[in-house]
Design an enzyme around this catalytic site. Structure first.
Site, PDB file in Angstrom:
ATOM      1  N   GLU A  44      41.814 -27.745  86.561  1.00 40.36           N
ATOM      2  CA  GLU A  44      40.931 -27.474  87.954  1.00 40.36           C
ATOM      3  C   GLU A  44      39.119 -26.780  87.887  1.00 40.36           C
ATOM      4  O   GLU A  44      38.417 -25.638  87.073  1.00 40.36           O
ATOM      5  CB  GLU A  44      41.378 -26.007  88.376  1.00 40.36           C
ATOM      6  N   LYS A 111      44.017 -29.143  97.256  1.00 36.92           N
ATOM      7  CA  LYS A 111      44.869 -27.991  96.487  1.00 36.92           C
ATOM      8  C   LYS A 111      45.781 -27.398  98.457  1.00 36.92           C
ATOM      9  O   LYS A 111      45.058 -27.099  99.457  1.00 36.92           O
ATOM     10  CB  LYS A 111      44.449 -26.563  96.119  1.00 36.92           C
ATOM     11  N   CYS A 163      47.065 -25.808  90.221  1.00 35.37           N
ATOM     12  CA  CYS A 163      47.316 -24.432  89.863  1.00 35.37           C
ATOM     13  C   CYS A 163      48.166 -23.281  90.476  1.00 35.37           C
ATOM     14  O   CYS A 163      49.566 -23.742  90.758  1.00 35.37           O
ATOM     15  CB  CYS A 163      46.226 -23.941  90.230  1.00 35.37           C
ATOM     16  N   THR A 484      33.090   3.137  77.261  1.00 40.38           N
ATOM     17  CA  THR A 484      34.476   3.592  75.979  1.00 40.38           C
ATOM     18  C   THR A 484      35.126   4.074  76.996  1.00 40.38           C
ATOM     19  O   THR A 484      36.784   3.924  76.165  1.00 40.38           O
ATOM     20  CB  THR A 484      33.777   3.836  74.948  1.00 40.38           C
ATOM     21  N   LYS A 618      33.848   6.460  91.253  1.00 38.78           N
ATOM     22  CA  LYS A 618      33.610   6.091  89.665  1.00 38.78           C
ATOM     23  C   LYS A 618      33.825   5.308  90.234  1.00 38.78           C
ATOM     24  O   LYS A 618      32.794   3.996  89.074  1.00 38.78           O
ATOM     25  CB  LYS A 618      34.216   7.188  88.932  1.00 38.78           C
TER      26      LYS A 618
END
Length: 665
Positions: A44, A111, A163, A484, A618
């Site tokens: 696509e 689509k 899709c 991390t 945050k």
């Protein structure tokens, strides 16, 4: 027999990388031609790239896509190829698959069902094409059909599900089957999520059975535009059976999966099916006819084959490893960064990020070979003379930054992990910086800072002073600094902004802490087949997770600060993924974790909802993360929540009243 050689390609495309995308498309066409393929399905929006976002609103994007399409056409002589691109028509933009027959565009299929939930925002850019309608576009003085079309090419009928069209109840394939379509092409850009491949296998195989045809499914592969990772996995099914399956998580820019199918067999299968009724009354206005001479391929013994790891009982660990590693590799090379830097604390999260960064090089070398790997990092001319054993260390650097509150346990663990995976490791102390900031602030406010009165500020300053050194190291090496922090911490804000959240990319922010610990145990004992286990991870897995920001006599652990991680993750899923209110979450948790006292569970549920509400700001500031499941908390792609809210005050009052009433029953 009426044999036909069909193929699907997986491509690693990049938004608006016109030359790179064209090069991959031409490579797929060339490979298909060598194999003798007659019909090739490409993914696509493969010309523009799927993730162009608001660049789809630029007229220049559509114009350039059309130019690139014209440049590709000569390469399709003697073949039928589907190519995806946006088409601007009647002041609306449509996501289309163009069918090219023997070097000539014969039509565009729009689509019909746009992906507009979760990570997808297609309705922001495109309009859905109405079922059953056709129109005509004018380009360069020539007209071309567009719409809900099928194509009769040399007596073989071809249709499309693009899709999302295949994921809905009212699949276009049902109507196309009634129009006697032989071949259904599905150009997709279907992002990776845990277990999603099984859904794709089912709808491809079942589509081929229920519609009585051959189904060809193509997909993107790699980290295309930053957050989404595409896993590839081309599929071909006929008569309800998968006959070919492509690799997943391939490091290659282009892979072609092909099969020889018998269209006469599927046609007779339809004829024998009592429920099949061709649509004999509809007009043929939606069918585009064109001549094409199909060569007769040799009979082939097809059979879908999968990599051994696909059958692993630890499939989630395998998928996680390969998805994140491929995502990191593509992010590295597409951003033209020279490597990764990780602030390695000796704990689980930073160890996981370090291992994933090292595996990016190790699995890339296994997949591509030394020369292929270096070719993909062609801008790193300094790597060309290095032996393979030195490449991991040249690409990944870690740093342990100790304070008075750091233990010898974590210092030793960081060193052991770095040595085990072969990265370049640094160590330095940041106590002087912590002391100087503490002195500056104490002098300014006229009093000393103490753990009894200033616990959070004293913890946070230690995390924050580690950021500048890590950033400096990344700048010196022209590298990506990897954050991390994990998803469990993001949910409750248990992370220091500009501390463990600092970085340009946050590879584990989409995964929960409980699974990360499970994955680390798997890496210690097993690991991916190509690289094996890392037994040295015992030094990480033997520890209780801790931030090590309070003095050691406090015996700080993450779960003491928060709650047990399995409970935190269960609350998060019920509250955020399933949108349950605090009372219902409490009742669910009481049923699931009966060993814990009611009062304690109520405290944990209230703590979660309170911290969740306070810390949306945050989550808004986190570095980009990878999407791996439907529990992502990334507000830019999946989980939106107001930065300022009522904080569930009424709902939590209801919970407290209920728990208090329970104690009197």
């Amino acid at each position: 027999m009426k044999l036909l050689h069909v193929a699907a390609a997986t491509l690693n495309q990049t938004p608006l990388d016109w030359e790179g995308n064209k090069r991959n498309i031409l490579a797929a066409i060339a490979e298909a031609r060598v194999r003798g393929v007659s019909v090739l399905c490409l993914p696509e929006l493969c010309i523009t790239g799927y993730g162009c976002e608001d660049a789809f609103h630029s007229a220049a994007t559509h114009a350039t896509a059309w130019e690139v399409l014209q440049e590709i056409l000569p390469a399709t002589r003697g073949m039928i190829v589907s190519l995806g691109l946006p088409i601007f028509h009647r002041n609306a933009l449509f996501n289309t698959a163009g069918l090219v027959v023997d070097g000539r565009i014969v039509g565009f299929v729009g689509k019909q069902f746009l992906a507009g939930d979760g990570i997808h925002y297609e309705p922001r850019w495109f309009k859905p094409w109405p079922s059953g309608l056709q129109s005509t576009i004018e380009r360069n003085g020539r007209s071309c059909p567009i719409g809900d079309l099928c194509f009769d090419c040399g007596d073989i009928r071809i249709g499309f599900e693009i899709c999302e069209d295949a994921w809905v109840a009212a699949r276009p394939g049902a109507n196309l089957a009634r129009q006697s379509v032989d071949l259904l092409l599905n150009p997709s850009a279907s992002h990776f999520a845990f277990g999603k491949i099984e859904v794709r296998r089912r709808f491809v195989a079942e589509g081929s059975r229920a519609f009585g045809l051959t189904y060809v499914y193509a997909n993107m592969v790699g980290n295309e535009s930053g957050r989404a990772i595409f896993d590839g996995g081309a599929l071909i099914a006929t008569g309800g059976r998968l006959v070919a399956e492509g690799n997943r998580f391939s490091f290659a820019d282009c892979e072609v999966t092909s099969a020889v199918v018998d269209l006469e067999r599927t046609r007779m299968g339809q004829a024998r099916t009592g429920s099949f009724q061709p649509d004999l009354q509809s007009s043929e206005s939606g069918c585009v006819r064109c001549d094409f001479d199909f060569p007769v391929p040799a009979i082939a013994d097809n059979g879908a084959s999968r990599a051994a790891w696909e059958e692993s009982p630890q499939i989630k660990e395998e998928e996680f490893t390969r998805a994140i590693v491929l995502g990191l590799f593509d992010y590295l090379r597409k951003s033209r960064s020279h490597g990764f830097v990780v602030s390695l604390s000796g704990g689980a999260d930073s160890a996981a990020v370090t291992i994933l960064a090292a595996l990016t090089a190790r699995l890339g070398l296994v997949s591509l070979g030394r020369e292929g790997f270096l070719a993909k990092l062609g801008y790193r001319h300094d790597l060309s003379e290095l032996p393979e054993a030195k490449l991991v260390g040249a690409l990944v650097t870690t740093v342990y930054q100790g304070t008075a509150n750091s233990s010898e346990t974590t210092r030793h663990a960081a060193r052991v992990v770095a040595e085990a995976v072969g990265v370049t490791h640094c160590e330095w102390e940041v106590d002087g910086l912590v002391a100087e900031y503490t002195r500056l602030v104490s002098t300014a406010i006229g009093r000393s800072l103490t753990w009894s009165t200033d616990d959070i500020p004293l913890q946070n300053i230690q995390a924050r002073v580690r950021a500048p050194g890590a950033w400096m190291l990344a700048n010196l090496r022209n590298a990506l600094l990897l954050a991390t922090s994990n998803r469990s911490e993001a949910a409750v804000g248990y992370a220091t902004m500009d501390g463990d959240t600092c970085g340009g990319l946050s590879p584990i922010a989409g995964i929960d802490k409980a699974f990360l610990r499970q994955w680390l145990a798997w890496m210690e004992q097993h690991g991916p087949a190509e690289t094996g286990a890392i037994p040295e991870l015992h030094v990480i897995n033997a520890q209780a997770p801790t931030a090590e920001l309070r003095p050691q006599e406090y015996h700080q652990t993450d779960e003491e600060d928060l709650m047990p991680y399995p409970i935190l993750d269960a609350i998060e899923r019920a509250a955020i993924r399933d949108k349950q209110k605090p009372m219902d979450v409490y009742l669910l948790m009481r049923n699931r974790f009966p060993a814990y006292p009611a009062g304690q569970m109520a405290v944990w549920v209230e703590r979660f909802f309170t911290l969740w509400s306070r810390n949306q700001w945050k989550r808004e500031r986190y570095a980009p993360s990878f999407h791996v499941d439907d529990e992502n908390l990334d507000p830019k792609t999946w989980c939106r929540f107001p930065i300022l809210s009522g904080g569930f005050v009424r709902e939590l009052a209801e919970l407290r009243a209920y728990v208090q009433g329970e104690s009197f029953r």
